[in-house]
Design a protein around this motif. Sequence first.
Motif, PDB file in Angstrom:
ATOM      1  N   LEU A 157       0.838  -1.198   0.000  1.00  0.00           N
ATOM      2  CA  LEU A 157       0.000   0.000   0.000  1.00  0.00           C
ATOM      3  C   LEU A 157       0.873   1.249   0.000  1.00  0.00           C
ATOM      4  CD1 LEU A 157      -2.571  -1.009   2.772  1.00  0.00           C
ATOM      5  CD2 LEU A 157      -2.947  -1.090   0.303  1.00  0.00           C
ATOM      6  N   ARG A 158       0.366   2.292  -0.639  1.00  0.00           N
ATOM      7  CA  ARG A 158       0.995   3.601  -0.541  1.00  0.00           C
ATOM      8  C   ARG A 158       0.601   4.247   0.788  1.00  0.00           C
ATOM      9  NH1 ARG A 158       0.749   6.127  -6.087  1.00  0.00           N
ATOM     10  NH2 ARG A 158      -0.379   7.815  -5.059  1.00  0.00           N
ATOM     11  N   GLU A 159       1.368   5.245   1.175  1.00  0.00           N
ATOM     12  CA  GLU A 159       1.119   5.875   2.467  1.00  0.00           C
ATOM     13  C   GLU A 159      -0.249   6.534   2.531  1.00  0.00           C
ATOM     14  OE1 GLU A 159       3.567   8.679   5.655  1.00  0.00           O
ATOM     15  OE2 GLU A 159       4.443   8.139   3.718  1.00  0.00           O
ATOM     16  N   ASP A 160      -0.734   7.056   1.387  1.00  0.00           N
ATOM     17  CA  ASP A 160      -2.032   7.729   1.385  1.00  0.00           C
ATOM     18  C   ASP A 160      -3.208   6.754   1.263  1.00  0.00           C
ATOM     19  OD1 ASP A 160      -1.589   6.929  -1.191  1.00  0.00           O
ATOM     20  OD2 ASP A 160      -1.825   8.911  -2.108  1.00  0.00           O
ATOM     21  N   GLN A 161      -2.923   5.445   1.283  1.00  0.00           N
ATOM     22  CA  GLN A 161      -3.994   4.451   1.217  1.00  0.00           C
ATOM     23  C   GLN A 161      -4.419   3.948   2.593  1.00  0.00           C
ATOM     24  OE1 GLN A 161      -1.983   2.147  -2.318  1.00  0.00           O
ATOM     25  NE2 GLN A 161      -4.073   1.392  -2.101  1.00  0.00           N
ATOM     26  N   ILE A 162      -3.779   4.430   3.639  1.00  0.00           N
ATOM     27  CA  ILE A 162      -4.144   4.032   4.995  1.00  0.00           C
ATOM     28  C   ILE A 162      -4.944   5.152   5.651  1.00  0.00           C
ATOM     29  CG2 ILE A 162      -3.272   3.549   7.309  1.00  0.00           C
ATOM     30  CD1 ILE A 162      -2.880   1.194   5.655  1.00  0.00           C
ATOM     31  N   GLU A 163      -6.118   4.807   6.151  1.00  0.00           N
ATOM     32  CA  GLU A 163      -6.891   5.737   6.966  1.00  0.00           C
ATOM     33  C   GLU A 163      -6.911   5.182   8.397  1.00  0.00           C
ATOM     34  OE1 GLU A 163     -11.507   7.056   7.428  1.00  0.00           O
ATOM     35  OE2 GLU A 163     -10.618   7.259   5.430  1.00  0.00           O
ATOM     36  N   TYR A 164      -6.364   5.936   9.325  1.00  0.00           N
ATOM     37  CA  TYR A 164      -6.249   5.458  10.701  1.00  0.00           C
ATOM     38  C   TYR A 164      -7.614   5.555  11.370  1.00  0.00           C
ATOM     39  CZ  TYR A 164      -1.366   5.406   9.638  1.00  0.00           C
ATOM     40  OH  TYR A 164      -0.153   5.118   9.044  1.00  0.00           O
ATOM     41  N   SER A 165      -8.298   4.415  11.336  1.00  0.00           N
ATOM     42  CA  SER A 165      -9.688   4.378  11.787  1.00  0.00           C
ATOM     43  C   SER A 165     -10.041   2.967  12.221  1.00  0.00           C
ATOM     44  CB  SER A 165     -10.612   4.826  10.652  1.00  0.00           C
ATOM     45  OG  SER A 165     -11.962   4.758  11.041  1.00  0.00           O
ATOM     46  N   GLU A 166     -11.101   2.869  13.053  1.00  0.00           N
ATOM     47  CA  GLU A 166     -11.613   1.568  13.463  1.00  0.00           C
ATOM     48  C   GLU A 166     -12.382   0.933  12.308  1.00  0.00           C
ATOM     49  OE1 GLU A 166     -12.781   1.088  17.897  1.00  0.00           O
ATOM     50  OE2 GLU A 166     -13.497   3.070  17.261  1.00  0.00           O
ATOM     51  N   PHE A 167     -12.545  -0.390  12.435  1.00  0.00           N
ATOM     52  CA  PHE A 167     -13.271  -1.113  11.393  1.00  0.00           C
ATOM     53  C   PHE A 167     -14.015  -2.265  12.042  1.00  0.00           C
ATOM     54  CE2 PHE A 167     -13.282  -4.680   8.300  1.00  0.00           C
ATOM     55  CZ  PHE A 167     -14.147  -4.116   7.377  1.00  0.00           C
ATOM     56  N   ASN A 168     -15.302  -2.336  11.809  1.00  0.00           N
ATOM     57  CA  ASN A 168     -16.141  -3.400  12.375  1.00  0.00           C
ATOM     58  C   ASN A 168     -16.582  -4.345  11.269  1.00  0.00           C
ATOM     59  OD1 ASN A 168     -16.155  -2.293  15.044  1.00  0.00           O
ATOM     60  ND2 ASN A 168     -17.593  -0.730  14.293  1.00  0.00           N
ATOM     61  N   SER A 169     -16.327  -5.629  11.477  1.00  0.00           N
ATOM     62  CA  SER A 169     -16.712  -6.609  10.464  1.00  0.00           C
ATOM     63  C   SER A 169     -17.043  -7.936  11.125  1.00  0.00           C
ATOM     64  CB  SER A 169     -15.588  -6.815   9.456  1.00  0.00           C
ATOM     65  OG  SER A 169     -15.919  -7.863   8.566  1.00  0.00           O
ATOM     66  N   HIS A 170     -18.087  -8.618  10.609  1.00  0.00           N
ATOM     67  CA  HIS A 170     -18.454  -9.936  11.112  1.00  0.00           C
ATOM     68  C   HIS A 170     -17.508 -11.007  10.588  1.00  0.00           C
ATOM     69  CE1 HIS A 170     -20.274  -9.764   7.108  1.00  0.00           C
ATOM     70  NE2 HIS A 170     -20.260 -11.070   7.120  1.00  0.00           N
ATOM     71  N   LEU A 171     -16.577 -10.619   9.683  1.00  0.00           N
ATOM     72  CA  LEU A 171     -15.668 -11.591   9.091  1.00  0.00           C
ATOM     73  C   LEU A 171     -14.384 -11.778   9.895  1.00  0.00           C
ATOM     74  CD1 LEU A 171     -15.953 -10.460   5.366  1.00  0.00           C
ATOM     75  CD2 LEU A 171     -16.820 -12.583   6.334  1.00  0.00           C
ATOM     76  N   ILE A 172     -14.273 -11.106  11.026  1.00  0.00           N
ATOM     77  CA  ILE A 172     -13.047 -11.189  11.811  1.00  0.00           C
ATOM     78  C   ILE A 172     -12.770 -12.647  12.183  1.00  0.00           C
ATOM     79  CG2 ILE A 172     -11.917 -10.509  13.958  1.00  0.00           C
ATOM     80  CD1 ILE A 172     -13.551  -7.932  13.832  1.00  0.00           C
ATOM     81  N   HIS A 173     -11.567 -13.098  11.864  1.00  0.00           N
ATOM     82  CA  HIS A 173     -11.166 -14.474  12.085  1.00  0.00           C
ATOM     83  C   HIS A 173     -10.899 -14.694  13.576  1.00  0.00           C
ATOM     84  CE1 HIS A 173      -8.729 -18.167  11.667  1.00  0.00           C
ATOM     85  NE2 HIS A 173      -9.425 -18.340  10.568  1.00  0.00           N
TER      86      HIS A 173
END
Length: 467
Positions: free
Chosen positions: A398-414
Amino acid sequence: MSDRFAGEISVIDWTNLPEVILGNIFRHLPTVDRLSIGTVCVAWENAANRPEVWECFDFSEKDVDEFGNDLDLLRSELFFSDFDGSIQEAIIDTYISVIKQFGRSFRQVNVLFKGRNSNRILYTLSDCCCNITHLSLQRLPQNVQVVRNHDSSYRQAVYNIIQRNTKLDELIVRDIDNYADSQQKCPLPLGASHSCAIKALTIIQSFQSCNLGNFMYLVNLHELALEPHFLSYSLLHHLAGKSLRVLHILAVSKHMEFYNEALQDWQWREIKKQGPKLCVHCLFRVSHEWTEKDIILKKEIPMKCLKYAKYHLLNYPVLTGLVCNYSATLVDFIDFSPYQKSYELAQGKRSDQPQINSCILQIVVSCPLLRTLAVKEVLYSQNVLFMLSVNKNLDILLREDQIEYSEFNSHLIHPMSYEEYDLVCRSWINMENFEFAILQLTNRLWYFFKEGSEIYESFVKKHLKYL
């Protein structure tokens, strides 16, 4: 070092080196350097005339036409010579004299051609070379005026070179057809004489109107790269039962033909039975919508690498389910663009970002063999950490501008340990915490993808060589 030599400065006298040693040194030089190195002294001239020096031969008409490259030294030498005509013609004559003198010693030949000057090179190669084992022929792009006045006389020379060199181990032919003359029927210059030699074959935008029955002769073919409309069930079924192990499907140029046969799942199952070790690599550059649908992405394809190099963004809601079908085989999933605007376009689609992040996480969770992931989309920092907790061997480019420092909620979490889950949940806040968490999860340092960096160059060389 003994006291007798202490404090002395040793000077290497190149003129006293044996010819065989000089020859082994010179053979590793670029062709343009070997063209002029013999003018230094008599010893170097003798060494430069040894056959092993000329096992590799490269020619690019672009270099001949343009100043400011490695041919400048040769130009300066020719400028003071007594000859009639242009500098370009004199350079071509120099190449031709080398071909005539050492053509039988050539083993690896790479030619980039475009105009009538190249025709002289090609026909001389066809007359003088018969022991080539690696051959790459590519026609350079031309302007509209040149295309309208298209000169196809190079065709016969290309056919002659291939037909005469029956020891070919690898053959790469690119862009020798033009839309205006692609309907001209020409025989494929491969046959029984090449059957036991060729192990790697790449044909892109070439021999558009040829019957591919001659491919059936290539019983030792290990790696094959073709455009989608060339594929046929009978061809792949036959080759997979022989020696074919790697198939590259390349949609890298626009043409009128569609994926003409659209192999069905039952046909891919039969092909896999014939060749259970067969792996498929797909590279799609053009914006045909069928490259993101099950028209070509059949469930039964033994897909190892799926690569996109398009300007526009992928339709992940449609594509994700298809990609997850390859959970037992997929190693590389790459969505890359050489254009800055492609990444800017992805940054602007904020409304789709949660859904796209879920889709990409689903691909990672579903494909445990995945080792390389590159996308144009903006990813949440916490989602990246989730992906690396699922697959610690995954390289995410990933490029540096492709990361957004944020939470992420997903039912797919392993499922993961409490320690890892706690680390992921509290480390997405900023770059420092993010990089520390990756080190703890994978025992590897995190690097962003920067154009011109060593990581970037090795990635392009490995995954996008057909572009």
